[in-house]
Design a protein around this motif. Structure first.
Motif, PDB file in Angstrom:
ATOM      1  N   ASP A 210      -2.341   1.179   7.555  1.00 17.18           N
ATOM      2  CA  ASP A 210      -1.811   1.946   8.668  1.00 17.18           C
ATOM      3  C   ASP A 210      -0.352   2.184   8.733  1.00 17.18           C
ATOM      4  OD1 ASP A 210      -2.230   2.765  11.627  1.00 17.18           O
ATOM      5  OD2 ASP A 210      -0.760   1.486  11.950  1.00 17.18           O
ATOM      6  N   LEU A 211       0.732   1.329   8.247  1.00 20.08           N
ATOM      7  CA  LEU A 211       1.821   1.566   8.254  1.00 20.08           C
ATOM      8  C   LEU A 211       2.188   2.372   7.145  1.00 20.08           C
ATOM      9  CD1 LEU A 211       4.852   1.176   9.035  1.00 20.08           C
ATOM     10  CD2 LEU A 211       5.043  -0.763   7.562  1.00 20.08           C
ATOM     11  N   ALA A 212       1.778   2.344   5.984  1.00 22.03           N
ATOM     12  CA  ALA A 212       1.925   3.315   4.955  1.00 22.03           C
ATOM     13  C   ALA A 212       1.343   4.742   5.248  1.00 22.03           C
ATOM     14  CB  ALA A 212       1.061   2.814   3.708  1.00 22.03           C
ATOM     15  N   MET A 213       0.293   4.770   5.883  1.00 23.53           N
ATOM     16  CA  MET A 213      -0.208   6.224   6.468  1.00 23.53           C
ATOM     17  C   MET A 213       0.665   6.822   7.352  1.00 23.53           C
ATOM     18  SD  MET A 213      -4.244   6.162   6.792  1.00 23.53           S
ATOM     19  CE  MET A 213      -4.353   4.700   7.881  1.00 23.53           C
ATOM     20  N   LYS A 214       1.236   6.156   8.318  1.00 24.99           N
ATOM     21  CA  LYS A 214       2.229   6.750   9.438  1.00 24.99           C
ATOM     22  C   LYS A 214       3.296   7.119   8.845  1.00 24.99           C
ATOM     23  CE  LYS A 214       1.849   3.255  12.253  1.00 24.99           C
ATOM     24  NZ  LYS A 214       1.890   2.534  13.526  1.00 24.99           N
ATOM     25  N   THR A 215       3.881   6.410   7.681  1.00 22.89           N
ATOM     26  CA  THR A 215       5.270   6.558   7.141  1.00 22.89           C
ATOM     27  C   THR A 215       5.182   8.002   6.222  1.00 22.89           C
ATOM     28  OG1 THR A 215       5.780   4.144   7.081  1.00 22.89           O
ATOM     29  CG2 THR A 215       6.989   5.732   5.582  1.00 22.89           C
ATOM     30  N   ALA A 216       4.008   7.938   5.517  1.00 26.22           N
ATOM     31  CA  ALA A 216       3.953   9.179   4.717  1.00 26.22           C
ATOM     32  C   ALA A 216       3.825  10.500   5.451  1.00 26.22           C
ATOM     33  CB  ALA A 216       2.693   9.156   3.931  1.00 26.22           C
ATOM     34  N   LEU A 217       2.978  10.505   6.618  1.00 26.66           N
ATOM     35  CA  LEU A 217       2.736  11.585   7.487  1.00 26.66           C
ATOM     36  C   LEU A 217       3.934  12.174   8.273  1.00 26.66           C
ATOM     37  CD1 LEU A 217      -0.518  10.400   9.152  1.00 26.66           C
ATOM     38  CD2 LEU A 217      -0.284  12.725   7.737  1.00 26.66           C
ATOM     39  N   SER A 218       4.526  10.869   8.515  1.00 29.35           N
ATOM     40  CA  SER A 218       6.007  11.055   9.351  1.00 29.35           C
ATOM     41  C   SER A 218       7.095  11.814   8.457  1.00 29.35           C
ATOM     42  CB  SER A 218       6.771   9.898  10.023  1.00 29.35           C
ATOM     43  OG  SER A 218       5.778   9.292  10.948  1.00 29.35           O
ATOM     44  N   GLN A 219       7.212  11.340   7.423  1.00 24.75           N
ATOM     45  CA  GLN A 219       8.024  11.911   6.151  1.00 24.75           C
ATOM     46  C   GLN A 219       7.735  13.376   5.892  1.00 24.75           C
ATOM     47  OE1 GLN A 219      10.687   9.634   6.585  1.00 24.75           O
ATOM     48  NE2 GLN A 219      10.905  10.240   4.655  1.00 24.75           N
ATOM     49  N   ALA A 220       6.404  13.699   5.827  1.00 27.62           N
ATOM     50  CA  ALA A 220       5.965  14.979   5.504  1.00 27.62           C
ATOM     51  C   ALA A 220       6.332  16.067   6.521  1.00 27.62           C
ATOM     52  CB  ALA A 220       4.546  15.159   5.221  1.00 27.62           C
TER      53      ALA A 220
ATOM     54  N   VAL B 209       0.761  -1.295   0.026  1.00 30.03           N
ATOM     55  CA  VAL B 209      -0.065  -0.007  -0.164  1.00 30.03           C
ATOM     56  C   VAL B 209       0.926   1.253  -0.051  1.00 30.03           C
ATOM     57  CG1 VAL B 209      -1.664   1.477   1.171  1.00 30.03           C
ATOM     58  CG2 VAL B 209      -2.037  -1.309   1.159  1.00 30.03           C
ATOM     59  N   VAL B 210       0.253   2.394  -0.716  1.00 30.39           N
ATOM     60  CA  VAL B 210       1.202   3.503  -0.646  1.00 30.39           C
ATOM     61  C   VAL B 210       0.179   4.634  -0.553  1.00 30.39           C
ATOM     62  CG1 VAL B 210       2.744   5.148  -2.192  1.00 30.39           C
ATOM     63  CG2 VAL B 210       2.862   2.643  -2.520  1.00 30.39           C
ATOM     64  N   TYR B 211       0.690   5.611   0.386  1.00 28.88           N
ATOM     65  CA  TYR B 211      -0.176   6.808   0.498  1.00 28.88           C
ATOM     66  C   TYR B 211       0.927   7.995   0.437  1.00 28.88           C
ATOM     67  CZ  TYR B 211      -4.380   4.964   2.886  1.00 28.88           C
ATOM     68  OH  TYR B 211      -5.455   4.327   3.159  1.00 28.88           O
ATOM     69  N   ARG B 212       0.081   9.186   0.118  1.00 24.00           N
ATOM     70  CA  ARG B 212       0.485  10.365  -0.088  1.00 24.00           C
ATOM     71  C   ARG B 212       0.088  11.279   0.907  1.00 24.00           C
ATOM     72  NH1 ARG B 212      -0.106  15.458  -1.890  1.00 24.00           N
ATOM     73  NH2 ARG B 212       1.481  16.765  -2.827  1.00 24.00           N
TER      74      ARG B 212
END
Length: 281
Positions: A117-127, A77-80
């Motif tokens: 869940d992991l993809a969302m948290k990663t995108a938010l943390s990186q931003a 899964v990938v989120y932006r």
């Protein structure tokens, strides 16, 4: 009557101008980075619990893919995420706003829910980390310089006093230049000079400059000889504690545009605070 514009405190500015502590830097596949929890911790330390806000502007699903391994499914899964970071003054008024975006993925996860869940948290943390890097070295700016942990900002004219030049062409000091490879080695790798040699290498304060010669931005009026010498001795003691005696002369020139012998008591005290603060960070 118009209220004065909100601003950072002197302590906040001094802390933001320090080089990052190597203890905070992580390495992943050869790339230096900060962890998201550490960025939040540093935001709290510098601005306070109520001194910043983090807002999610958007969070969009980019891709969701299922792959089969026998009768078991695996999910990628990938989120932006688009995030806004607002930094506030100690009185609660907004100081500045940063916005940035990042994508985050979760690869080959056995649970679809965990993958999202992991993809969302990663995108938010990186931003969030990309927003915070605009605050300088304490938030990983120097790491973009080939992973260097040496300070790249060093000073900002926005937080220095108004210059009093002798003429329109009077110089305002040399621009500090960061070492691309990060001249500051890790503390455990720094050579420790012998105490006797360290004492011999310490230059004494030069005679007080004439008032007309003090034209550097942020420079304070010349202090008495005793005050300057006391500040100089305290600076060298801090350098000895930080095992930074050998590197101090070059760093001083880079930060203030002149040698230690030409420094003022205020500059000696600022250098002392930076070294002591770097040790505590």
């Amino acid at each position: 009557m118009t209220a004065p514009a909100p601003k950072l405190t002197e302590q906040q500015v001094n802390f933001l101008l320090q080089p990052i502590s190597g203890k905070r830097v992580r390495n992943l596949r050869g790339m230096s980075h900060l962890e998201a929890w550490d960025v939040r911790r540093q935001l709290i330390r510098i601005f306070g619990f109520e001194g910043f806000t983090v807002e999610t502007q958007s969070l969009d699903l980019v891709a969701e893919r299922e792959s089969k391994n026998g009768d078991r499914s695996r999910w990628t899964v990938v989120y932006r995420a688009q995030v806004r970071l607002t930094v506030k003054a100690v009185d609660g008024r907004p100081l500045t706003v940063f916005e940035d975006a990042a994508a985050g993925d979760a690869i080959n996860q056995p649970s679809l829910g965990d993958a999202h869940d992991l993809a969302m948290k990663t995108a938010l943390s990186q931003a969030l980390k990309r927003c915070a890097v605009n605050l300088g070295d304490q938030f990983g700016l120097s790491l973009y310089n080939d992973g260097s942990q040496g300070a790249v900002v060093m000073r900002s004219l926005a937080y220095m006093g108004d210059p009093v030049p002798e003429s329109e062409d009077a110089p305002v000091g040399a621009e500090p230049t960061p070492d691309k490879q990060g001249a500051e080695p890790e503390p455990e790798h720094r050579p420790t000079p012998a105490p006797a040699a360290s004492q011999q290498a310490r230059p004494k304060a030069a005679p007080d400059p004439a008032p007309a010669a003090v034209s550097r931005p942020g420079a304070m009026p010349p202090a008495g000889a005793a005050e300057r010498q006391t500040a100089l001795d305290a600076m060298w003691a801090a350098a000895q504690d930080a095992q930074f005696v050998d590197g101090l002369p070059a760093q001083f020139v880079g930060s203030f545009g002149h040698s230690i012998e030409q420094g003022t008591a205020a500059e000696y005290r600022q250098a002392t605070e930076l070294m002591r603060g770097s040790q505590a960070a």
